[in-house]
Structures are given as C-alpha cells and as structure tokens.
Design a protein around this motif. Structure first.
Motif, PDB file in Angstrom:
ATOM      1  N   HIS A 197       0.822  -1.205   0.000  1.00 22.61           N
ATOM      2  CA  HIS A 197       0.000   0.000   0.000  1.00 22.61           C
ATOM      3  C   HIS A 197       0.857   1.257   0.000  1.00 22.61           C
ATOM      4  O   HIS A 197       0.498   2.265  -0.632  1.00 22.61           O
ATOM      5  CB  HIS A 197      -0.934  -0.013   1.205  1.00 22.61           C
ATOM      6  CG  HIS A 197      -1.954  -1.106   1.138  1.00 22.61           C
ATOM      7  ND1 HIS A 197      -2.613  -1.591   2.252  1.00 22.61           N
ATOM      8  CD2 HIS A 197      -2.423  -1.844   0.092  1.00 22.61           C
ATOM      9  CE1 HIS A 197      -3.449  -2.546   1.890  1.00 22.61           C
ATOM     10  NE2 HIS A 197      -3.342  -2.728   0.585  1.00 22.61           N
ATOM     11  N   ALA A 198       1.986   1.200   0.691  1.00 23.32           N
ATOM     12  CA  ALA A 198       2.887   2.355   0.693  1.00 23.32           C
ATOM     13  C   ALA A 198       3.430   2.641  -0.702  1.00 23.32           C
ATOM     14  O   ALA A 198       3.754   3.791  -1.032  1.00 23.32           O
ATOM     15  CB  ALA A 198       4.040   2.113   1.668  1.00 23.32           C
ATOM     16  N   ALA A 199       3.519   1.585  -1.535  1.00 23.91           N
ATOM     17  CA  ALA A 199       4.009   1.743  -2.909  1.00 23.91           C
ATOM     18  C   ALA A 199       2.871   1.955  -3.906  1.00 23.91           C
ATOM     19  O   ALA A 199       3.107   1.973  -5.117  1.00 23.91           O
ATOM     20  CB  ALA A 199       4.830   0.522  -3.302  1.00 23.91           C
ATOM     21  N   GLY A 200       1.629   2.057  -3.413  1.00 24.91           N
ATOM     22  CA  GLY A 200       0.494   2.243  -4.305  1.00 24.91           C
ATOM     23  C   GLY A 200       0.036   0.967  -4.990  1.00 24.91           C
ATOM     24  O   GLY A 200      -0.603   1.025  -6.042  1.00 24.91           O
ATOM     25  N   ILE A 201       0.360  -0.173  -4.408  1.00 22.29           N
ATOM     26  CA  ILE A 201       0.020  -1.473  -4.997  1.00 22.29           C
ATOM     27  C   ILE A 201      -1.019  -2.159  -4.117  1.00 22.29           C
ATOM     28  O   ILE A 201      -0.945  -2.108  -2.883  1.00 22.29           O
ATOM     29  CB  ILE A 201       1.281  -2.344  -5.135  1.00 22.29           C
ATOM     30  CG1 ILE A 201       2.212  -1.741  -6.189  1.00 22.29           C
ATOM     31  CG2 ILE A 201       0.937  -3.787  -5.486  1.00 22.29           C
ATOM     32  CD1 ILE A 201       3.564  -2.399  -6.262  1.00 22.29           C
ATOM     33  N   GLU A 202      -1.983  -2.808  -4.752  1.00 20.54           N
ATOM     34  CA  GLU A 202      -3.021  -3.531  -4.028  1.00 20.54           C
ATOM     35  C   GLU A 202      -2.691  -5.025  -3.995  1.00 20.54           C
ATOM     36  O   GLU A 202      -1.942  -5.534  -4.833  1.00 20.54           O
ATOM     37  CB  GLU A 202      -4.379  -3.278  -4.664  1.00 20.54           C
ATOM     38  CG  GLU A 202      -4.777  -1.798  -4.602  1.00 20.54           C
ATOM     39  CD  GLU A 202      -6.215  -1.563  -5.004  1.00 20.54           C
ATOM     40  OE1 GLU A 202      -7.102  -1.668  -4.131  1.00 20.54           O
ATOM     41  OE2 GLU A 202      -6.454  -1.275  -6.198  1.00 20.54           O
ATOM     42  N   VAL A 203      -3.310  -5.717  -3.018  1.00 17.30           N
ATOM     43  CA  VAL A 203      -2.986  -7.123  -2.764  1.00 17.30           C
ATOM     44  C   VAL A 203      -4.256  -7.963  -2.900  1.00 17.30           C
ATOM     45  O   VAL A 203      -5.267  -7.706  -2.233  1.00 17.30           O
ATOM     46  CB  VAL A 203      -2.395  -7.317  -1.355  1.00 17.30           C
ATOM     47  CG1 VAL A 203      -2.058  -8.794  -1.111  1.00 17.30           C
ATOM     48  CG2 VAL A 203      -1.152  -6.444  -1.172  1.00 17.30           C
ATOM     49  N   ALA A 204      -4.185  -8.968  -3.763  1.00 18.60           N
ATOM     50  CA  ALA A 204      -5.242  -9.963  -3.897  1.00 18.60           C
ATOM     51  C   ALA A 204      -4.740 -11.287  -3.327  1.00 18.60           C
ATOM     52  O   ALA A 204      -3.534 -11.568  -3.362  1.00 18.60           O
ATOM     53  CB  ALA A 204      -5.642 -10.145  -5.359  1.00 18.60           C
ATOM     54  N   CYS A 205      -5.664 -12.107  -2.818  1.00 20.84           N
ATOM     55  CA  CYS A 205      -5.242 -13.403  -2.294  1.00 20.84           C
ATOM     56  C   CYS A 205      -6.236 -14.476  -2.700  1.00 20.84           C
ATOM     57  O   CYS A 205      -7.409 -14.219  -2.949  1.00 20.84           O
ATOM     58  CB  CYS A 205      -5.083 -13.355  -0.779  1.00 20.84           C
ATOM     59  SG  CYS A 205      -6.619 -13.124   0.121  1.00 20.84           S
TER      60      CYS A 205
END
Length: 428
Positions: A197-205
């Motif tokens: 999130h700090a890098a502007g990236i979202e996480v899917a699992c």
C-alpha cells in the motif's frame, strides 16, 4: 461499476464460484451475476485454431466426459465438449453444459460485469488483449492476471490493469507499474500489505472459503479475495427458514469439514455418512437472528447404521465460528462449541467441544430406538443460561447449564457410523 468503485476488500467469484455452480460455464456465471456478485473470474487458454477457451485445467479430463489437452481443441470442437456437472458438482445441475469461449463471455458480460481473467500459458495474454479491444471493453471493468512478468508487462503496455500472481516483490512490481500482486492466502502478512500500500500497490489473495480465514486476511489489509464460495465470503448468505434442500443444489457456506455429503432426490433431502464413516459438513447459510439465543429445528433420519454399533448417530454441532471440525480426530483447532448426538438406540447426548476435543456434558437414556427410514424431529434451544436438546415427539430431553461458548451461531451437520438424512431446517 468500475473496479475503482468497489469497496475494499472485494470478493472475486473464483471460476464463477466453483463450490456453488459448475465452474467456468455461462450458466454458472449467470447464477453468480444473479446473486449480485460484482466480479467473476475466467481462466483463458489458447486453442489450436487461435480461439480462446475458458477452463482452469490444461486438459479437459476433470471437467468433461472427454479427455485430452485443451490446446488440441479448435473453437468448434470446444463447443462440442460435455461438462460433467452432475458428477463434478452433483445436486440439481444437469450434464450437457458446454465450456465457453472467451468471446462468448465478453459478448454477454463485457462492460456489464467486472471481469478478472487469467492468462493460462505463455501464449494467451496477447490474444486476450486483442479480444478485449475487439469487443470494446473498457479497461476500468477488467482486471487481468498472470504468473508471467512478461504477460504483466504486455498488459500494462497496452493500458490494462493486471495482477502479478505469485509475486511478493513489491519494489519490482512498482518499478514495472503493476498495480496488483496476487498471493496465496497463507503468504499474506500485514507487513506485505503495508509495504504494498505504501508503494500504491493492491494485494489480492486466493483461495478463501471460510469466514475465519477471511477475517484474518481483512485484518492484514488485503484488497481482494478470490473465493469458490463468494456469496458466503461476501457475507450476504443467510437463511433462517424454508425448504433449504428442495432444489438439491449447494447453498452458500455449505462446506466440507470432512466431506460435503450428498443430496437424496427421492425425498428432496441432504445427508452424509455411512456405516464406516464419521462426517461433518458446515451449513454456513443458516443465520440465527440472535446468535446468543435461538432455536434450531430439524428432522433427522437414520439409514444403513453399522450393525450392533452403539455409537451410530446423527449429530448437530454449534460452533462459535466456521473452523472445520473433524469428529473423533482430536485435530480441529479453533472448533469450539456444543455437539448434540442422537443415537440409533434413541439416546440423546450433549457434548462440549473445545479445540475440537469433545467432552460429554449430559445425556438422556430410554428414548425410542430410531426406525430406519423414519424421520425424528430434533429441537435444540440455545439461551443465555444454557442449552436444551429435545428429540422425538415424546420429548426425550437433555438440559445443560453450560455457557462456556457464546455466541454459538454456526451450524454443522454430520453422522457417525451411519447414513443420516436431514430436512426441514428452521432457525428461529
């Protein structure tokens, strides 16, 4: 709706919701959309004539009555395959369903439903992008996926959002302008999510089918969850009364602790077990209006019990959440609650279950032995003072003044050394 409009975390119907519908079928996708699910997933492979088929596996063996490689089929032969739905999924689904072409999915659902399509194989991404452009899909309504960095780079170069599957390398993803990483649920940590999130990236699992797992992942900060049981994971499943098994199809949250049991079309019921097995199945669709005080009514029928087996029984387990419970194993961490047993000889017992370990609290003897093929009413009343179980019209009753676990809103049905059927489940 666009992906940017979805509240995080959102749920993706994995393979269309493979525990509820025949996976990757147009019929299954329609059910998913009809259930209000915003995002459906496709696995896309290249066919021999350049067409694109939708199927998870590299062969057609598991899903159809045929065998062989997906890549050996043409678009014509693809539409002649017969999906073996009654064998794979059971329930009320017929055979004769056909696997879709990606173009069919885009034609019916494009720009109307959010799509999350994975390129299966190194040669699928480019023709997928061509198909998206040809059908005029808006990039805001599509989220692509691949384990291949080259695929992800190609998708980004053509203006499409993509999930880089299997990578937790946030810095590399950011350098490549890849907006998502996709991890197995067991690889997700709060540290990974915070860094992403700090890098502007979202996480899917993927793939998450139990709410206790979902809750932990949400606490870690995931942005999207793939689920085979998306209605249940989204929190929208809930029934208190109706003929739940009449349609003979899997309901949201109807998940195997040991197995999923089977439907019985002769009397429109569901059941589990046999003389040589011990079973438990989560009934996640049952939702008490007050989890700390409710009554569960059901009818139980015993078939094919083990000869001379005093432990033959049907069982109802009420637990504090949806951790799986494997009876008699001693290995069900997180399974806490109460188990009510109705035995073949008519005895009724109540056990407390702590971490999967069952301890008898009270029992009632002298009840009428269960007659094979006949249904017996069972009522379980949970109050803030304890639990009361009553079996049969004669009212064989067991009362326990134990309030160790409150609330106990989650229902599991099962059996031990007997085939047991259930019907007329009502929670009030």
């Amino acid at each position: 709706m666009d992906f940017a409009d979805l509240r995080r975390p959102f749920v993706i119907a994995h393979r269309g919701g493979a525990l509820q519908v025949p996976e990757h079928t147009m019929e299954g996708y329609r059910v998913a959309v009809g259930q209000g699910l915003a995002v459906i997933e496709q696995d896309v492979s290249t066919l021999a004539d350049g067409g694109l088929g939708v199927m998870h596996d590299g062969t057609v063996d598991r899903m159809t009555t045929s065998s062989g490689n997906v890549a050996d089929h043409t678009s014509v032969s693809w539409k002649q395959l017969d999906i073996d739905a009654s064998v794979i999924l059971g329930g009320g689904w017929p055979d004769g369903l056909r696997p879709p072409l990606f173009d069919e999915v885009l034609t019916e659902f494009g720009n109307r439903v959010l799509l999350c399509a994975e390129a299966k194989g190194k040669d699928a991404m480019a023709p997928m992008l061509d198909a998206l452009d040809r059908r005029g899909l808006r990039p805001e309504t599509v989220l692509l996926q691949s384990y291949s960095l080259a695929d992800c780079q190609l998708a980004r170069s053509r203006g499409w959002a993509v999930i880089w599957l299997g990578s937790a390398d946030v810095a590399w993803a950011a350098a490549e302008d890849i907006g998502w990483i996709g991890l197995e649920a067991g690889q997700v940590t709060s540290a990974v999510c915070t860094q992403a999130h700090a890098a502007g990236i979202e996480v899917a699992c993927h793939t998450v089918n139990r709410r206790h797992q979902r809750d932990a992942l949400v606490a870690d900060g995931v942005d999207a969850i793939f689920s085979d049981d998306p209605v249940y994971i989204a929190g929208d499943a809930g029934s208190r009364t109706s003929d739940l098994f009449a349609r003979q199809v899997w309901l949201p949250g109807m998940l195997p602790d040991t197995d999923r049991g089977r439907f019985h079309p002769d009397d429109a019921t569901w059941g589990s077990g046999g003389p040589d097995s011990v079973t438990s199945t989560l009934m996640g669709f049952l939702a008490p209006p007050d989890p700390a005080a409710f009554t569960l009514d059901l009818d139980l029928r015993m078939d094919e019990a083990r000869a001379g087996g005093p432990t033959c029984c049907g069982s109802v387990l009420l637990t504090t959440d949806d951790h799986p419970y494997v009876p008699l194993s001693g290995a069900s961490p997180g399974a806490d609650g109460y188990r009510v047993l109705l035995r073949a000889d008519g005895d009724l017992e109540v056990h407390r279950v702590t971490g999967g370990i069952s301890t008898a609290l009270a029992s009632s003897t002298g009840g009428a032995a269960l007659r094979t093929g006949s249904y017996v009413p069972l009522r379980i009343t949970v109050s803030r003072a304890g639990l009361v179980a009553r079996a049969g019209n004669g009212g064989t009753t067991v009362t326990v003044a134990d309030t160790t676990f409150r609330p106990v809103p989650v229902v599991h049905l099962g059996s031990a050394f007997a085939g047991v059927r259930f019907r007329n489940l009502v929670v009030t």
